[in-house]
Design a protein around this motif. Structure first.
Motif, PDB file in Angstrom:
ATOM      1  N   LEU A 204       0.837  -1.178   0.131  1.00 33.54           N
ATOM      2  CA  LEU A 204      -0.133  -0.130  -0.012  1.00 33.54           C
ATOM      3  C   LEU A 204       0.823   1.401  -0.138  1.00 33.54           C
ATOM      4  CD1 LEU A 204      -3.121  -0.648   2.396  1.00 33.54           C
ATOM      5  CD2 LEU A 204      -3.054  -0.483  -0.147  1.00 33.54           C
ATOM      6  N   GLN A 209      -0.406   4.833  -0.371  1.00 30.88           N
ATOM      7  CA  GLN A 209      -1.778   4.744   0.578  1.00 30.88           C
ATOM      8  C   GLN A 209      -1.282   4.260   1.844  1.00 30.88           C
ATOM      9  OE1 GLN A 209      -4.550   5.833  -0.343  1.00 30.88           O
ATOM     10  NE2 GLN A 209      -4.543   6.219  -2.626  1.00 30.88           N
ATOM     11  N   VAL A 250      -9.064   1.530  -2.321  1.00 31.35           N
ATOM     12  CA  VAL A 250      -8.271   0.793  -1.390  1.00 31.35           C
ATOM     13  C   VAL A 250      -9.012  -0.242  -0.888  1.00 31.35           C
ATOM     14  CG1 VAL A 250      -7.223   1.115   0.817  1.00 31.35           C
ATOM     15  CG2 VAL A 250      -6.772   2.814  -0.895  1.00 31.35           C
ATOM     16  N   CYS A 254      -8.038  -4.248  -0.752  1.00 29.15           N
ATOM     17  CA  CYS A 254      -7.855  -4.891   0.589  1.00 29.15           C
ATOM     18  C   CYS A 254      -8.599  -6.365   0.369  1.00 29.15           C
ATOM     19  CB  CYS A 254      -8.386  -4.209   1.736  1.00 29.15           C
ATOM     20  SG  CYS A 254      -7.340  -2.755   2.103  1.00 29.15           S
TER      21      CYS A 254
END
Length: 320
Positions: A204, A209, A250, A254
């Motif tokens: 990430l 992020q 995001v 995930c």
């Protein structure tokens, strides 16, 4: 055995029980290896192994506590904040989703959001009073590890009298069940946690992020990974919700990552745990549902272990 296991659950001694088994099996595993390494006599190797198993957590605490003191001691407060954060994310779901998708949500979705947020907030309130219980659990865990290590170092007495022989037989079967389920699940949880840590701390950030509460999420992944099946669902929901607080993309990343690694976990679960204990997925889910309803979160951890032990006893008696 049934009375003892029920007493353990009602008195919240499950961490101690698990660490008794861990200390015993760890000492028995170390004993022959240390005996060969140090060329110690056979009667000294178990005592040396018990000493090593007892000292390992103390050394780890001495090394890690100065750096991880806040993570360990403030864990209930951290997870209370995380649950509150998730509740706010659920309430702000329409604002976080793209407009086209948010417009498609039914009118009743707001009521569902409020219900989920209220549930998460209630769990956060429960965590507010668990600080002392958390520290007690850590103490019980270390005492259990010490008891298990000392039991493994005790010389065998032969022949065994009738009551002692029956207790030895039952405890041996329980230890075998622990080794088959908990040890296998431990390695599965460690595998899951390692990949999750790489994803959160390496992958990430490469995309610029970062998720809030990263360390708490990694520890939660390991703890939830010790629970077959249900733990994966908990990890999926929490990480996806926290990812949604950053952006929908995001959250999608995930979810995709978790689905991939959990597919590998299902294969390992089926091969390692299901094959060795002759338990189906429906049996595990039913047992964990009942145990969680009766004993709370501890029942989720104890359910598969206790049920597999019960099944082993019934198979040995020819009942099933």
């Amino acid at each position: 055995m049934v009375a003892a296991l029920l007493l353990i659950m009602y008195q919240s001694l499950l961490p101690g029980l698990l660490c008794v088994c861990l200390g015993f099996l760890g000492s028995r595993w170390f004993s022959p290896r240390l005996g060969v390494l140090t060329r110690s006599p056979d009667h000294r190797a178990p005592k040396l192994a018990a000493t090593v198993v007892t000292l390992i957590p103390l050394i780890l605490i001495a090394v890690l506590l100065p750096r991880a003191r806040g993570v360990i001691l403030d864990a209930p407060a951290t997870y209370r904040e995380l649950l509150g954060f998730m509740a706010n994310t659920v309430l702000e779901l329409r604002e976080r989703l793209p407009f086209d998708i948010a417009a498609q949500l039914p009118a009743g979705a707001a009521d569902v959001q409020r219900a989920i947020a209220s549930y998460l907030a209630s769990k956060a309130g429960t965590l507010a009073i668990t600080g002392r219980a958390w520290l007690s659990g850590l103490l019980f865990a270390f005492v259990g590890l010490l008891i298990g290590a000392l039991a493994a170092a005790r010389p065998s007495v032969i022949p065994l009298r009738p009551l002692t022989a029956q207790l030895h037989l039952r405890l041996t079967r329980f230890g075998e069940t622990f080794r088959q389920i908990v040890v296998a699940q431990f390695w599965i949880a460690l595998f899951n946690t390692t990949l999750t840590a790489i994803f959160l701390l390496v992958v990430l950030p490469l995309w610029n992020q970062r998720l809030p509460y990263t360390m708490a999420l990694i520890l939660l992944t390991f703890a939830a990974g010790l629970i077959p099946i249900v733990g994966n669902l908990i990890c999926n929901a929490v990480l996806t919700l926290v990812g949604l607080s950053v952006s929908p993309w995001v959250a999608l990343a995930c979810l995709a990552f978790l689905v991939l690694i959990h597919k590998a976990e299902y294969f390992i679960n089926a091969k390692v745990i299901g094959h060795s204990t002759h338990m189906g997925v429906w049996e595990l889910l039913a047992v964990m549902f009942v145990m969680e309803a009766v004993f709370g979160p501890a029942g989720l951890v104890a359910g598969p272990l206790f049920y597999a032990y019960l099944k082993k006893e019934l198979e040995a008696s020819g009942w099933v």
